[in-house]
Design an enzyme around this catalytic site. Structure first.
Site, mmCIF file in Angstrom:
data_model
loop_
_atom_site.group_PDB
_atom_site.id
_atom_site.type_symbol
_atom_site.label_atom_id
_atom_site.label_comp_id
_atom_site.label_asym_id
_atom_site.label_seq_id
_atom_site.Cartn_x
_atom_site.Cartn_y
_atom_site.Cartn_z
ATOM 1 C CG ASP A 1 -2.263 0.477 1.023
ATOM 2 O OD1 ASP A 1 -2.393 1.571 0.456
ATOM 3 O OD2 ASP A 1 -3.222 -0.228 1.382
ATOM 4 C CG ASP B 1 -4.562 5.355 1.057
ATOM 5 O OD1 ASP B 1 -5.489 4.558 1.249
ATOM 6 O OD2 ASP B 1 -4.435 6.423 1.679
ATOM 7 C CD GLU C 1 -8.965 4.551 -1.716
ATOM 8 O OE1 GLU C 1 -9.890 4.252 -0.970
ATOM 9 O OE2 GLU C 1 -8.028 5.296 -1.345
ATOM 10 C CG HIS D 1 -9.341 -1.635 3.876
ATOM 11 N ND1 HIS D 1 -9.187 -1.517 2.513
ATOM 12 C CD2 HIS D 1 -8.834 -0.505 4.407
ATOM 13 C CE1 HIS D 1 -8.591 -0.363 2.244
ATOM 14 N NE2 HIS D 1 -8.365 0.267 3.372
ATOM 15 C CG ASP D 2 -11.543 1.860 3.051
ATOM 16 O OD1 ASP D 2 -11.107 1.767 4.210
ATOM 17 O OD2 ASP D 2 -10.861 2.303 2.100
#
Ligand code: GLC
Length: 565
Positions: free
Chosen positions: A99, A201, A258, A330-331
């Site tokens: 990440d 990210d 993302e 995960h969000d």
């Protein structure tokens, strides 16, 4: 057809390290735990693994607040453990993606600590430090986690620093070439270690509207959403292209962005031939039902809306590049709890949702536990919630007149902690995740839903995922499943998703009956073969009646089929 890339035919898997597998029994997942599960991933058919942040962090936002980019957080293990993981993954042909969190760092990072000491010196320029308006923030932008994006610099009455996320996540000043060089150096350092690339990210946020001006308020707090600011910010591509040229391109690194709130007409510049990334996540279905006011104002989403969002997105993107398909991460809450109506939330329905997602054009990106159909957690109290974002939305709901019970209901459907509960490996102690008490309580349903139970069972959700994944490397069908164009079929039917995948050698027809009742679907083709079926009883459970020029397919409730026509 688009230029072929090594990753096109792979299936990717996201690991949330804190909750994946705990090897040392402290209740927190770790790198050794991941290494120990590589064979499981290999067996599933996974070729790329993205690991959410494992860098040193105070964990205000679960590792998305990094205090040292060159160190592994001790709770996850050591750099030796990381190297061991890379070596073992390589042996198994699994590429590791890390990440990259470079819109912001942690307020505990040495750069920010130096900036605090001397805001006008070298490190002050690593951040956005601005004068306020007589002790009030410089402008009215709201942060993603609530409240102003501006926080007062301790010791100063009228100096503020910018944070798009939590106040402990100060934004890095990308306008400063020194900052950019520091970031590129760090990226190269990790690529030198042998990782395959990065997931980028919150990357759209690196370009701000440098006027730092007030924008029209969109809630009664007098502030405007970050999206409103981003809509006004121009020039991100120069940063992204520079990063690509200086850091990624020399290594041919895999990069996946993302990106929310990007401009559709710019898609080519992101994932086209000369785009700055290899891929980006397709969040079209996840944006459905959202409201600028907060979670309390969201509307539920049907599978037909899910279908339409996928179709619209593919119509634009599939000739440009390959986006990544997810149903959760995960969000996001668990996809089976979010998109399947209650009557379809059993294994048959879960397989259907998997089928729609994995048979769509794109790189499938599974999130840990998705492959066994893990569900949302049932939160009994707000005290069971850890996530900073959820706690803010709970507060917003209370402020808008909802009672505590209602507010808990509201956040339960969307909470990021739904997907962050420990991976359910077995029905044993703590779901086989850890011998100690997990940092976040397990979902109480691990006795029924777990890997061990599903592994040997031919009709399990896990087995169906394996079938779907295997099709991407199947000598007969891979080219069609990976590159075949996706075109809608029977779009006017309610509770139904249908589409073609048209390859040069084969045409596949995907049919999903998204309701409990049987239905008959008329297709104007001869069916040559049933390639996939989420019912595994005797093959005769697919009833196909040929007629002159076509076939009638009788579908059971929640049946998912892929036919070669
Ligand atoms: C991304 C991450 C999310 C995090 C945020 C801030 O959206 O996926 O978990 O909170 O960025 O880094």
């Amino acid at each position: 057809m688009m230029k072929k890339k090594w990753w096109h035919g792979k299936t990717a898997y996201q690991i949330y390290p804190k909750s994946f597998m705990d090897a040392d029994g402290d209740g927190i997942g770790d790198l050794k735990g991941i290494t120990g599960k590589l064979d499981y991933l290999k067996e599933l058919g996974i070729g790329i693994v993205w690991i959410s942040p494992v860098y040193q962090s105070p964990f205000v936002d679960q590792g998305y607040d990094i205090s040292d980019y060159y160190a592994i957080d001790p709770s996850f293990g050591s750099m030796d453990d990381m190297e061991c993981l890379l070596k073992e993954a390589k042996k198994r042909g699994i590429a590791i993606v890390m990440d990259l969190v470079v819109n912001h760092c942690s307020d505990q990072h040495a750069w920010f600590q130096a900036a605090l000491k001397d805001p006008f010196g070298k490190y002050g320029k690593y951040f956005y430090i601005k004068e306020g308006k007589n002790g009030k923030p410089p402008c009215n932008w709201r942060s993603y986690f609530g409240g102003s994006v501006w926080e007062k610099l301790p010791g100063y009455d009228n100096l503020f620093y910018l944070h798009m996320f939590a106040r402990e996540q100060p934004d890095l000043n990308w306008e400063n070439p020194e900052v950019r060089q520091e970031i590129y150096r760090m990226i190269r350092w990790w690529l030198d270690k042998g990782i395959a690339g990065f997931r980028l990210d919150a990357i759209i946020n690196i370009k701000k509207d440098l006027r730092f001006a007030d924008l029209p308020a969109d809630r009664d707090d007098g502030m405007c959403s970050p999206a409103a600011m981003l809509a006004q910010a121009d020039g991100i591509h120069a940063f992204l292209q520079e990063m690509k040229q200086e850091a990624f391109a020399p290594y041919e690194a895999f990069t996946i962005g993302e990106l929310f709130d990007f401009r559709e007409e710019e898609l080519e510049r992101y994932i086209g031939e000369d785009g700055c990334f290899e891929s980006i996540f397709d969040f079209a279905p996840h944006m459905l039902g959202a409201s600028g006011r907060g979670w309390y104002d969201r509307t539920p989403v049907s599978l037909d809306e899910f279908r339409d969002a996928v179709f619209e997105s593919k119509a634009v993107s599939q000739r440009i590049g390959m986006m990544a398909n997810i149903i959760e991460n995960h969000d996001e809450p668990r996809g089976v709890s979010r998109y399947l109506p209650e009557c379809g939330r059993d294994e048959t329905g879960k397989k259907l949702l998997a089928g729609i997602s994995l048979m769509s054009f794109g790189l499938p990106f599974l999130y840990q536990g998705q492959e066994i159909g893990m569900t949302n957690k049932h939160f009994q109290s707000i005290r069971e919630v850890d996530d900073i974002n959820t706690l803010d939305e709970y507060k917003v709901a209370l402020e808008h007149g909802f009672g505590e019970e209602e507010a808990l209901q509201i956040i339960s459907g969307m909470s990021r902690d739904n997907a962050r509960t420990p991976m359910q490996w077995s029905s044993g102690i703590h779901a086989g995740f850890s011998s100690g008490a997990p940092w976040l309580a397990e979902n109480e349903n691990y006795g029924e839903i777990n890997v061990e139970e599903q592994e040997g069972r031919a009709d399990s959700v896990l087995s169906f995922y394996k079938e779907l994944i295997a099709l991407r490397t199947d000598p007969e069908y891979a080219m069609t499943v990976v590159y075949g164009l996706q075109e809608p079929f029977g779009r006017d039917m309610a509770d139904f998703t249908g589409f073609y995948r048209k390859g040069t050698k084969h045409t596949l027809l995907v049919l999903a009956n998204c309701r409990a009742k049987e239905r008959e679907v008329e297709v104007l083709h001869t069916v040559r073969r049933v390639v996939l079926n989420n019912y595994v009883e005797p093959a005769d459970c697919v009833r196909i009646r040929p007629f002159e020029g076509g076939s009638r397919v009788v579908m059971k409730g929640w049946q998912f089929l892929t036919l070669e026509v």
